[in-house]
Design an enzyme around this catalytic site. Sequence first.
Site, PDB file in Angstrom:
ATOM      1  N   ASN A 151     -24.770 -16.574 -21.888  1.00 52.38           N
ATOM      2  CA  ASN A 151     -23.985 -15.326 -21.956  1.00 52.38           C
ATOM      3  C   ASN A 151     -22.563 -15.506 -22.480  1.00 52.38           C
ATOM      4  O   ASN A 151     -22.037 -14.628 -23.149  1.00 52.38           O
ATOM      5  CB  ASN A 151     -23.988 -14.620 -20.591  1.00 52.38           C
ATOM      6  CG  ASN A 151     -23.385 -15.462 -19.501  1.00 52.38           C
ATOM      7  OD1 ASN A 151     -23.476 -16.692 -19.533  1.00 52.38           O
ATOM      8  ND2 ASN A 151     -22.772 -14.829 -18.541  1.00 52.38           N
TER       9      ASN A 151
ATOM     10  N   GLU B  45     -23.422 -22.986 -10.168  1.00 58.44           N
ATOM     11  CA  GLU B  45     -22.825 -21.641 -10.313  1.00 58.44           C
ATOM     12  C   GLU B  45     -23.955 -20.716 -10.721  1.00 58.44           C
ATOM     13  O   GLU B  45     -24.467 -20.825 -11.846  1.00 58.44           O
ATOM     14  CB  GLU B  45     -21.750 -21.657 -11.398  1.00 58.44           C
ATOM     15  CG  GLU B  45     -20.580 -22.581 -11.127  1.00 58.44           C
ATOM     16  CD  GLU B  45     -19.746 -22.159  -9.945  1.00 58.44           C
ATOM     17  OE1 GLU B  45     -19.859 -20.996  -9.516  1.00 58.44           O
ATOM     18  OE2 GLU B  45     -19.002 -23.006  -9.423  1.00 58.44           O
TER      19      GLU B  45
ATOM     20  N   GLU C 285     -15.614 -24.174  -9.087  1.00 58.80           N
ATOM     21  CA  GLU C 285     -15.026 -24.751 -10.291  1.00 58.80           C
ATOM     22  C   GLU C 285     -13.712 -24.046 -10.578  1.00 58.80           C
ATOM     23  O   GLU C 285     -13.528 -22.898 -10.202  1.00 58.80           O
ATOM     24  CB  GLU C 285     -16.003 -24.621 -11.461  1.00 58.80           C
ATOM     25  CG  GLU C 285     -17.258 -25.460 -11.234  1.00 58.80           C
ATOM     26  CD  GLU C 285     -18.206 -25.542 -12.409  1.00 58.80           C
ATOM     27  OE1 GLU C 285     -17.931 -24.945 -13.455  1.00 58.80           O
ATOM     28  OE2 GLU C 285     -19.240 -26.203 -12.253  1.00 58.80           O
TER      29      GLU C 285
ATOM     30  N   CYS D  46     -22.044 -12.821 -15.310  1.00 62.89           N
ATOM     31  CA  CYS D  46     -22.475 -13.017 -13.919  1.00 62.89           C
ATOM     32  C   CYS D  46     -21.604 -12.218 -12.955  1.00 62.89           C
ATOM     33  O   CYS D  46     -22.021 -11.919 -11.844  1.00 62.89           O
ATOM     34  CB  CYS D  46     -22.452 -14.496 -13.570  1.00 62.89           C
ATOM     35  SG  CYS D  46     -20.844 -15.247 -13.912  1.00 62.89           S
TER      36      CYS D  46
HETATM   37  P1  NDP Z   1     -31.078 -20.151 -16.769  1.00 60.76           P
HETATM   38  O1  NDP Z   1     -31.021 -20.606 -15.357  1.00 60.76           O
HETATM   39  O2  NDP Z   1     -32.386 -19.726 -17.313  1.00 60.76           O
HETATM   40  O3  NDP Z   1     -30.577 -21.309 -17.742  1.00 60.76           O
HETATM   41  C1  NDP Z   1     -29.307 -21.919 -17.635  1.00 60.76           C
HETATM   42  C2  NDP Z   1     -29.369 -23.251 -18.356  1.00 60.76           C
HETATM   43  O4  NDP Z   1     -30.230 -24.132 -17.635  1.00 60.76           O
HETATM   44  C3  NDP Z   1     -29.952 -23.163 -19.762  1.00 60.76           C
HETATM   45  O5  NDP Z   1     -29.304 -24.097 -20.592  1.00 60.76           O
HETATM   46  C4  NDP Z   1     -31.398 -23.545 -19.508  1.00 60.76           C
HETATM   47  O6  NDP Z   1     -32.063 -23.962 -20.659  1.00 60.76           O
HETATM   48  C5  NDP Z   1     -31.225 -24.654 -18.491  1.00 60.76           C
HETATM   49  N1  NDP Z   1     -32.415 -24.970 -17.717  1.00 60.76           N
HETATM   50  C6  NDP Z   1     -33.497 -24.199 -17.447  1.00 60.76           C
HETATM   51  N2  NDP Z   1     -34.404 -24.903 -16.708  1.00 60.76           N
HETATM   52  C7  NDP Z   1     -33.855 -26.129 -16.478  1.00 60.76           C
HETATM   53  C8  NDP Z   1     -34.292 -27.296 -15.789  1.00 60.76           C
HETATM   54  N3  NDP Z   1     -35.464 -27.368 -15.179  1.00 60.76           N
HETATM   55  N4  NDP Z   1     -33.476 -28.350 -15.768  1.00 60.76           N
HETATM   56  C9  NDP Z   1     -32.271 -28.330 -16.376  1.00 60.76           C
HETATM   57  N5  NDP Z   1     -31.818 -27.271 -17.078  1.00 60.76           N
HETATM   58  C10 NDP Z   1     -32.591 -26.176 -17.120  1.00 60.76           C
HETATM   59  O7  NDP Z   1     -29.966 -19.047 -16.917  1.00 60.76           O
HETATM   60  P2  NDP Z   1     -29.701 -18.146 -18.202  1.00 60.76           P
HETATM   61  O8  NDP Z   1     -29.422 -19.015 -19.387  1.00 60.76           O
HETATM   62  O9  NDP Z   1     -30.786 -17.120 -18.275  1.00 60.76           O
HETATM   63  O10 NDP Z   1     -28.307 -17.466 -17.813  1.00 60.76           O
HETATM   64  C11 NDP Z   1     -28.193 -16.332 -17.067  1.00 60.76           C
HETATM   65  C12 NDP Z   1     -27.891 -16.659 -15.618  1.00 60.76           C
HETATM   66  O11 NDP Z   1     -26.700 -17.417 -15.518  1.00 60.76           O
HETATM   67  C13 NDP Z   1     -27.676 -15.415 -14.789  1.00 60.76           C
HETATM   68  O12 NDP Z   1     -28.371 -15.541 -13.586  1.00 60.76           O
HETATM   69  C14 NDP Z   1     -26.178 -15.447 -14.533  1.00 60.76           C
HETATM   70  O13 NDP Z   1     -25.805 -14.761 -13.378  1.00 60.76           O
HETATM   71  C15 NDP Z   1     -25.909 -16.894 -14.458  1.00 60.76           C
HETATM   72  N6  NDP Z   1     -24.493 -17.163 -14.680  1.00 60.76           N
HETATM   73  C16 NDP Z   1     -23.715 -17.562 -13.624  1.00 60.76           C
HETATM   74  C17 NDP Z   1     -22.352 -17.758 -13.786  1.00 60.76           C
HETATM   75  C18 NDP Z   1     -21.493 -18.226 -12.643  1.00 60.76           C
HETATM   76  O14 NDP Z   1     -20.366 -18.669 -12.894  1.00 60.76           O
HETATM   77  N7  NDP Z   1     -21.944 -18.149 -11.402  1.00 60.76           N
HETATM   78  C19 NDP Z   1     -21.708 -17.540 -15.083  1.00 60.76           C
HETATM   79  C20 NDP Z   1     -22.626 -17.135 -16.118  1.00 60.76           C
HETATM   80  C21 NDP Z   1     -23.966 -16.953 -15.911  1.00 60.76           C
HETATM   81  P3  NDP Z   1     -32.982 -22.875 -21.435  1.00 60.76           P
HETATM   82  O15 NDP Z   1     -32.066 -21.830 -21.924  1.00 60.76           O
HETATM   83  O16 NDP Z   1     -33.592 -23.645 -22.511  1.00 60.76           O
HETATM   84  O17 NDP Z   1     -33.978 -22.376 -20.437  1.00 60.76           O
END
Ligand code: NDP
Length: 480
Positions: free
Chosen positions: A150, A248, A461, A282
């Site tokens: 995002n 996070e 963080e 998020c």
């Molecule tokens: P995901 O959890 O699907 O993915 C996040 C990252 O993790 C991606 O790079 C993804 O790769 C990777 N990933 C997925 N599976 C694994 C695994 N088994 N091992 C290691 N890495 C893995 O989240 P989204 O990308 O869909 O992002 C949206 C989410 O992020 C929302 O829930 C949002 O709320 C949260 N978010 C939280 C924030 C915070 O500060 N708390 C800030 C911004 C977003 P791939 O894309 O290839 O699946």
Amino acid sequence: MEMIKNFIGGELVEPVSGEYLDNYSPMTGAVYSKVPNSGKEDIDKAALAAKKAFPIWSKMSPKERADRLFHLADLIEENADRLAKAESIDQGKPLWLAKSVDIPRGSQNLRYFAHAIQNQKSVSFTDIDGILQYINRIPIGPSALISPWNLPLYLITWKIAPCLAAGNTAICKPSELTPMTAFLLSELATQVDFPPGTLNIIHGLGQTTGEALITHPDVPVISFTGGTKTGAHISETVGPMFKKMSLELGGKNPNIIFDDCDFEKAIGGSIRASFLNQGEICLCGSRMFVQKGIFDKFVSRFVEETEKLQVGDPFDESSFIGALVSKDHLDKVLGYVELAKEEGGKVLTSREVRGLKPEHQKGYFMRPTVITGLAPNCRVQQEEIFGPVVVITPFETEEEVLSMANGVDYGLSASLWTQDISKAHRVARNIQSGTVWINSWMYRDLRVPLGGMKSSGIGREGGDYSLNFFTETQNVCVQF
Ligand code: NDP
């Protein structure tokens, strides 16, 4: 077609398997670049490079490390327009937003931690009877930095900066949905005098590339930002390996509007909190609670302002909302709008996206959507949607709104709008949420902690919190 490369040991390289994934632009729905489908072999190479670089990088002085981070920040600033355009094409967000928020924050992250590491104080305690104790902060080693789609450059630099400043080496895994600015960052990093392997960026799928990274025995630190489900999986998988972990995760954030608010400020702030970046932040306030005295007036005005928001060409300065990140995500968000109707909700806004240019007809656009009439415990009010959809619910008392605001698994952020300062502090203290904004939204200071309560994550963080996370502490006690 642009072929994205991995960045390993200071060089831009193809994935070992030679396999690539299609990278779609959300603006057009067309494939516009190819992203490495990296596997375990690529992660092994990156982990080895990061391991070799660690003794060199961690022994450099804070100033030497800071100088290199400043250089990377300079390069981001010199290439800001190119980066902003890439982020907009890759992620779907309006170009003005990438230019004003994502890219400047990318260089600010690096500058902030480059300054912070040079100003870090060490703690000591002395006793009258000849005891001196001091606390060392020791970098840990190669760190896995995993970021979502995002806010691609914003969030990846938010991890890279403290990780490298503290003396660790990094292996980043950006989301394969938005790899472009991380790739451009790796191109820029080739111009910086980093010991080879200090910063590595590996592209690929979470379930393969990400999984190989988090389970790698030479990677003792994981800083992850993403969904709660993925966070739970990582926690379960690497818990027994005793890695240092910061998670996070998602949010379902309340935005509370009291009768005595500054009405215009609350309207403007709530529009941003609901729909900025297509609601794909998020911290977005996806659940609005409006006190009964102003409920009808507020909802009617909020809907009116929502209808004015322009959806379309992310390069057009007047577009407030661009495209959602992927077809799957668009379908998921639209699915929640349908579910809201099944759950008894009333959709108050128009659905059809009008006036799209021919080249955007297959892009992933939707109109911002306002829903009322849903019970607080239904799925649409409980699950993270992560799109331009907001549900508005009336309330009468503080107790009632606190119970609804806290009645979800998440606890990432909250906003509240009132002119009564005592009430503001009282309500803030009782919201189960890592951040509370009073009469504002998403004021993000790099010094203050960011992180969630409950299922929104573990760890914090920001500022010293990040530098602490990326170091081990060691107490030394001397008797003299
Ligand atoms: P995901 O959890 O699907 O993915 C996040 C990252 O993790 C991606 O790079 C993804 O790769 C990777 N990933 C997925 N599976 C694994 C695994 N088994 N091992 C290691 N890495 C893995 O989240 P989204 O990308 O869909 O992002 C949206 C989410 O992020 C929302 O829930 C949002 O709320 C949260 N978010 C939280 C924030 C915070 O500060 N708390 C800030 C911004 C977003 P791939 O894309 O290839 O699946």
